[in-house]
Scaffold this active site. Structure first.
Site, PDB file in Angstrom:
ATOM      1  N   ARG A 268      26.545  36.342  26.362  1.00 40.02           N
ATOM      2  CA  ARG A 268      26.891  35.574  25.219  1.00 40.02           C
ATOM      3  C   ARG A 268      27.759  35.833  23.907  1.00 40.02           C
ATOM      4  NH1 ARG A 268      21.190  35.547  26.375  1.00 40.02           N
ATOM      5  NH2 ARG A 268      20.762  33.523  27.841  1.00 40.02           N
TER       6      ARG A 268
ATOM      7  N   LYS B 222      40.876  29.781  18.868  1.00 39.63           N
ATOM      8  CA  LYS B 222      40.787  28.430  19.953  1.00 39.63           C
ATOM      9  C   LYS B 222      40.753  29.427  21.484  1.00 39.63           C
ATOM     10  CE  LYS B 222      41.957  24.142  17.822  1.00 39.63           C
ATOM     11  NZ  LYS B 222      42.953  23.037  17.998  1.00 39.63           N
TER      12      LYS B 222
ATOM     13  N   GLU C 278      56.865  26.221  18.306  1.00 43.16           N
ATOM     14  CA  GLU C 278      55.683  26.398  17.409  1.00 43.16           C
ATOM     15  C   GLU C 278      55.790  26.616  16.140  1.00 43.16           C
ATOM     16  OE1 GLU C 278      52.795  24.979  18.608  1.00 43.16           O
ATOM     17  OE2 GLU C 278      52.305  25.428  20.622  1.00 43.16           O
TER      18      GLU C 278
ATOM     19  N   LYS D 146      49.470  29.117   9.346  1.00 38.40           N
ATOM     20  CA  LYS D 146      48.219  28.989  10.150  1.00 38.40           C
ATOM     21  C   LYS D 146      46.904  29.577   9.665  1.00 38.40           C
ATOM     22  CE  LYS D 146      46.223  28.530  15.030  1.00 38.40           C
ATOM     23  NZ  LYS D 146      46.471  28.483  16.144  1.00 38.40           N
TER      24      LYS D 146
ATOM     25  N   GLU E  17      38.114  22.719  13.204  1.00 38.81           N
ATOM     26  CA  GLU E  17      38.789  21.436  13.211  1.00 38.81           C
ATOM     27  C   GLU E  17      37.954  20.121  13.180  1.00 38.81           C
ATOM     28  OE1 GLU E  17      42.225  21.553  16.236  1.00 38.81           O
ATOM     29  OE2 GLU E  17      41.772  19.253  16.420  1.00 38.81           O
TER      30      GLU E  17
ATOM     31  N   ARG F  40      42.904  20.973  10.239  1.00 35.36           N
ATOM     32  CA  ARG F  40      43.325  21.769  11.193  1.00 35.36           C
ATOM     33  C   ARG F  40      44.106  21.071  12.316  1.00 35.36           C
ATOM     34  NH1 ARG F  40      40.935  27.167  14.430  1.00 35.36           N
ATOM     35  NH2 ARG F  40      42.666  27.317  15.913  1.00 35.36           N
TER      36      ARG F  40
ATOM     37  N   ASN G 213      48.403  20.374  15.576  1.00 39.07           N
ATOM     38  CA  ASN G 213      48.785  19.898  16.997  1.00 39.07           C
ATOM     39  C   ASN G 213      49.785  18.929  16.707  1.00 39.07           C
ATOM     40  OD1 ASN G 213      46.575  20.956  18.449  1.00 39.07           O
ATOM     41  ND2 ASN G 213      45.204  19.871  17.391  1.00 39.07           N
TER      42      ASN G 213
ATOM     43  N   HIS H 178      51.711  17.651  19.900  1.00 43.25           N
ATOM     44  CA  HIS H 178      50.821  18.036  21.011  1.00 43.25           C
ATOM     45  C   HIS H 178      50.219  17.051  21.984  1.00 43.25           C
ATOM     46  CE1 HIS H 178      51.120  22.120  19.140  1.00 43.25           C
ATOM     47  NE2 HIS H 178      50.427  22.671  20.061  1.00 43.25           N
TER      48      HIS H 178
ATOM     49  N   HIS I   4      50.774  17.193  25.462  1.00 41.42           N
ATOM     50  CA  HIS I   4      49.982  17.299  26.613  1.00 41.42           C
ATOM     51  C   HIS I   4      50.014  16.350  27.704  1.00 41.42           C
ATOM     52  CE1 HIS I   4      46.707  19.897  23.704  1.00 41.42           C
ATOM     53  NE2 HIS I   4      47.761  20.500  24.105  1.00 41.42           N
TER      54      HIS I   4
ATOM     55  N   HIS J 174      54.675  24.919  27.993  1.00 40.99           N
ATOM     56  CA  HIS J 174      53.717  24.330  26.911  1.00 40.99           C
ATOM     57  C   HIS J 174      54.592  24.166  25.689  1.00 40.99           C
ATOM     58  CE1 HIS J 174      50.567  23.572  23.912  1.00 40.99           C
ATOM     59  NE2 HIS J 174      50.749  24.283  23.317  1.00 40.99           N
TER      60      HIS J 174
HETATM   61  P1  NAD Z   1      52.073  32.272  29.089  1.00 36.30           P
HETATM   62  O1  NAD Z   1      51.064  33.168  28.391  1.00 36.30           O
HETATM   63  O2  NAD Z   1      52.087  31.720  30.211  1.00 36.30           O
HETATM   64  O3  NAD Z   1      53.491  33.517  28.894  1.00 36.30           O
HETATM   65  C1  NAD Z   1      54.642  32.951  29.207  1.00 36.30           C
HETATM   66  C2  NAD Z   1      55.336  33.802  30.394  1.00 36.30           C
HETATM   67  O4  NAD Z   1      55.823  34.908  29.682  1.00 36.30           O
HETATM   68  C3  NAD Z   1      54.318  34.123  31.477  1.00 36.30           C
HETATM   69  O5  NAD Z   1      55.110  34.100  32.666  1.00 36.30           O
HETATM   70  C4  NAD Z   1      53.946  35.650  31.076  1.00 36.30           C
HETATM   71  O6  NAD Z   1      53.759  36.441  31.993  1.00 36.30           O
HETATM   72  C5  NAD Z   1      55.314  36.341  30.463  1.00 36.30           C
HETATM   73  N1  NAD Z   1      55.177  37.327  29.345  1.00 36.30           N
HETATM   74  C6  NAD Z   1      54.430  37.494  28.473  1.00 36.30           C
HETATM   75  N2  NAD Z   1      54.757  38.523  27.586  1.00 36.30           N
HETATM   76  C7  NAD Z   1      56.058  38.640  28.036  1.00 36.30           C
HETATM   77  C8  NAD Z   1      56.825  39.880  27.621  1.00 36.30           C
HETATM   78  N3  NAD Z   1      56.751  40.466  26.396  1.00 36.30           N
HETATM   79  N4  NAD Z   1      57.926  39.994  28.434  1.00 36.30           N
HETATM   80  C9  NAD Z   1      58.186  39.502  29.510  1.00 36.30           C
HETATM   81  N5  NAD Z   1      57.547  38.339  29.933  1.00 36.30           N
HETATM   82  C10 NAD Z   1      56.268  37.887  29.241  1.00 36.30           C
HETATM   83  O7  NAD Z   1      52.716  31.332  27.813  1.00 36.30           O
HETATM   84  P2  NAD Z   1      52.599  31.176  26.403  1.00 36.30           P
HETATM   85  O8  NAD Z   1      53.725  30.220  25.927  1.00 36.30           O
HETATM   86  O9  NAD Z   1      52.548  32.669  25.721  1.00 36.30           O
HETATM   87  O10 NAD Z   1      51.341  30.478  25.802  1.00 36.30           O
HETATM   88  C11 NAD Z   1      51.077  29.074  26.282  1.00 36.30           C
HETATM   89  C12 NAD Z   1      49.468  28.772  26.288  1.00 36.30           C
HETATM   90  O11 NAD Z   1      48.974  29.060  25.171  1.00 36.30           O
HETATM   91  C13 NAD Z   1      49.200  27.553  26.683  1.00 36.30           C
HETATM   92  O12 NAD Z   1      48.224  27.586  27.831  1.00 36.30           O
HETATM   93  C14 NAD Z   1      48.674  26.962  25.483  1.00 36.30           C
HETATM   94  O13 NAD Z   1      47.720  25.856  25.825  1.00 36.30           O
HETATM   95  C15 NAD Z   1      47.840  27.943  24.946  1.00 36.30           C
HETATM   96  N6  NAD Z   1      47.873  27.763  23.425  1.00 36.30           N
HETATM   97  C16 NAD Z   1      46.797  27.979  22.540  1.00 36.30           C
HETATM   98  C17 NAD Z   1      46.931  27.855  21.478  1.00 36.30           C
HETATM   99  C18 NAD Z   1      45.280  28.336  20.747  1.00 36.30           C
HETATM  100  O14 NAD Z   1      45.338  27.977  19.355  1.00 36.30           O
HETATM  101  N7  NAD Z   1      44.589  28.972  21.378  1.00 36.30           N
HETATM  102  C19 NAD Z   1      47.753  27.461  20.646  1.00 36.30           C
HETATM  103  C20 NAD Z   1      48.959  27.167  21.394  1.00 36.30           C
HETATM  104  C21 NAD Z   1      49.163  27.306  22.726  1.00 36.30           C
HETATM  105  N1  GLY Z   2      47.305  25.513  18.081  1.00 34.77           N
HETATM  106  C1  GLY Z   2      46.547  24.605  17.452  1.00 34.77           C
HETATM  107  C2  GLY Z   2      45.354  25.178  16.713  1.00 34.77           C
HETATM  108  O1  GLY Z   2      44.924  26.496  16.703  1.00 34.77           O
HETATM  109  O2  GLY Z   2      44.516  24.683  16.022  1.00 34.77           O
END
Ligand code: NAD
Ligand code: GLY
Length: 367
Positions: free
Chosen positions: A127, A149, A191, A233, A243, A247, A251, A254, A258, A271
């Site tokens: 939890r 998030k 982003e 942010k 949100e 907030r 998006n 997005h 999406h 993404h």
């Molecule tokens: P990812 O986590 O898939 O990383 C991209 C690629 O880079 C992967 O293959 C990873 O293994 C590789 N990688 C990571 N660090 C590296 C490094 N230093 N050197 C070499 N390779 C490296 O993608 P991302 O773009 O980081 O994140 C996308 C995800 O984030 C999506 O799932 C999206 O929904 C999520 N997201 C979440 C929020 C939130 O607020 N929580 C906001 C935006 C996006």
């Molecule tokens: N990436 C959108 C949020 O964090 O609200």
């Protein structure tokens, strides 16, 4: 608030008892000072993936060994298509297999996929256990690691199963960006660009002027881009953690994005690529609604293009886009809500007639 201390800059996320700092700098992972002052525990678990582990896991493991008596690592398969229940369970298998107690601290070492899944695992295990974000992609340093998030995907919709759960600290080691593939750098730039039209046109001017330095991974340019993105942010999240209102402007791009990700299958477009193209589509919709002029759309489209991102969507057909957009978390009673640009630097969240959206989709998709 932003402060500076030796080798790092700190941006504060102000959320009362859930407040935490974002530390931005170079050589942070291997510096033992980075890891002091975190919750005490008998053990820590590093959650990473098969690509990031060989690059940075040993460095983090050595630094954490000075703080925690036991440090374990679990290595997940890499990719957005593994952001699911089966992969999440690998984290729980490791925690339960190690007999981890409810003080165990999780460290998310990787991009947004690892960060979102580790955060969700931390929210659920017993939890709730503390966790720390160690983002290693540009996208995760400027967006996903900040704000709490956490989620996994469902085949029907992106990030549909998750929780709001804040980390104890975010550590953005800019050196990790030097090993990032070019396509991932561009995805992160999407982003960063996002913050201009929704909140700060002076920042958009700065990005325009410094895009080549960012693409060349100049540490000074990266440091400013990550800091300013995190400040914006932090300002938004502090007003609306869960949100209920403002907030949602984070998006921008997005809703269309999406739909592209779900329509093509997760992982086909990154993404950030989907968000880049989604911003072009959302600004076109804003223009069709009379909110911004053609010059604004052209400027944003040119910047997205220069950042190495697609500016035309895949031709899935308007019906398929609309169907995916109705599953978006912002949709209310089946009505799709879009983040639109009211005027440059200011966003609004509102609906739009299906026929107009369909026209924008047809106009903005590759033939
Ligand atoms: P990812 O986590 O898939 O990383 C991209 C690629 O880079 C992967 O293959 C990873 O293994 C590789 N990688 C990571 N660090 C590296 C490094 N230093 N050197 C070499 N390779 C490296 O993608 P991302 O773009 O980081 O994140 C996308 C995800 O984030 C999506 O799932 C999206 O929904 C999520 N997201 C979440 C929020 C939130 O607020 N929580 C906001 C935006 C996006
Ligand atoms: N990436 C959108 C949020 O964090 O609200």
């Amino acid at each position: 608030m932003t402060t500076s201390n030796h080798n790092r800059v700190e941006v504060a996320i102000d959320l009362g008892e859930r407040s935490y700092p974002i530390w931005i700098g170079q050589q942070l992972i291997s510096n033992p000072n980075t890891w002091t002052g975190l919750p005490k525990a008998a053990a820590a678990l590093i959650v990473t993936n098969s690509t990031v582990a060989p690059l940075y896991a040993q460095r983090l493991q050595s630094a954490l060994t000075a703080v925690y008596p036991k440090v374990h690592t679990v290595v997940l398969p890499d990719g957005e298509d593994h952001k699911d229940w089966a992969t999440l369970n690998l984290i729980f298998d490791e925690l339960l297999g190690q007999g981890a107690d409810r003080k165990t601290v999780l460290f998310a070492l990787g991009g947004g996929v690892v960060g979102d899944m580790t955060g969700f695992a931390a929210a659920c295990y017993m939890r709730g256990v503390p966790f720390v974000q160690v983002p290693t992609t540009l996208l995760s340093q400027v967006d996903s690691s900040v704000g709490g998030k956490t989620a996994i995907n469902h085949p029907i919709g992106k990030n549909m199963i998750g929780a709001f759960y804040q980390p104890q600290r975010v550590v953005c080691d800019l050196d990790t960006l030097q090993t990032l593939p070019e396509r991932e750098m561009s995805a992160g730039l999407a982003e960063i660009i996002k913050y201009g039209p929704i909140a700060d046109m002076a920042f958009l001017d700065w990005i325009d002027a410094n895009l080549d330095a960012l693409l060349a991974r100049d540490p000074k340019a990266l440091a400013h881009a990550v800091k300013r993105s995190c400040e914006i942010k932090a300002w938004v999240v502090a007003q609306d953690e869960r949100e209920g209102g403002i907030r949602a402007i984070l998006n921008f791009g997005h809703t269309f994005g999406h739909a592209i990700e779900a329509g093509l299958g997760f992982g086909v477009w990154l993404h950030g690529e989907a968000v880049g193209c989604g911003m072009v589509m959302a600004s076109r919709l804003s223009q069709r609604l009379g909110l911004v002029d053609e010059a604004f759309v052209s400027r944003l489209t040119a910047l997205v293009d220069r950042a190495g991102l697609p500016t035309a969507g895949p031709k899935l057909g308007a019906d398929e886009y609309l169907q995916h957009m109705r599953v978006d978390k912002k949709a209310e009673a089946g009505e799709i809500k879009f983040v639109l640009i009211d005027q440059p630097g200011k966003a609004t969240v509102r609906g739009a007639p299906d026929a107009l959206v369909a026209q924008v989709i047809d106009d903005c998709c590759a033939q």
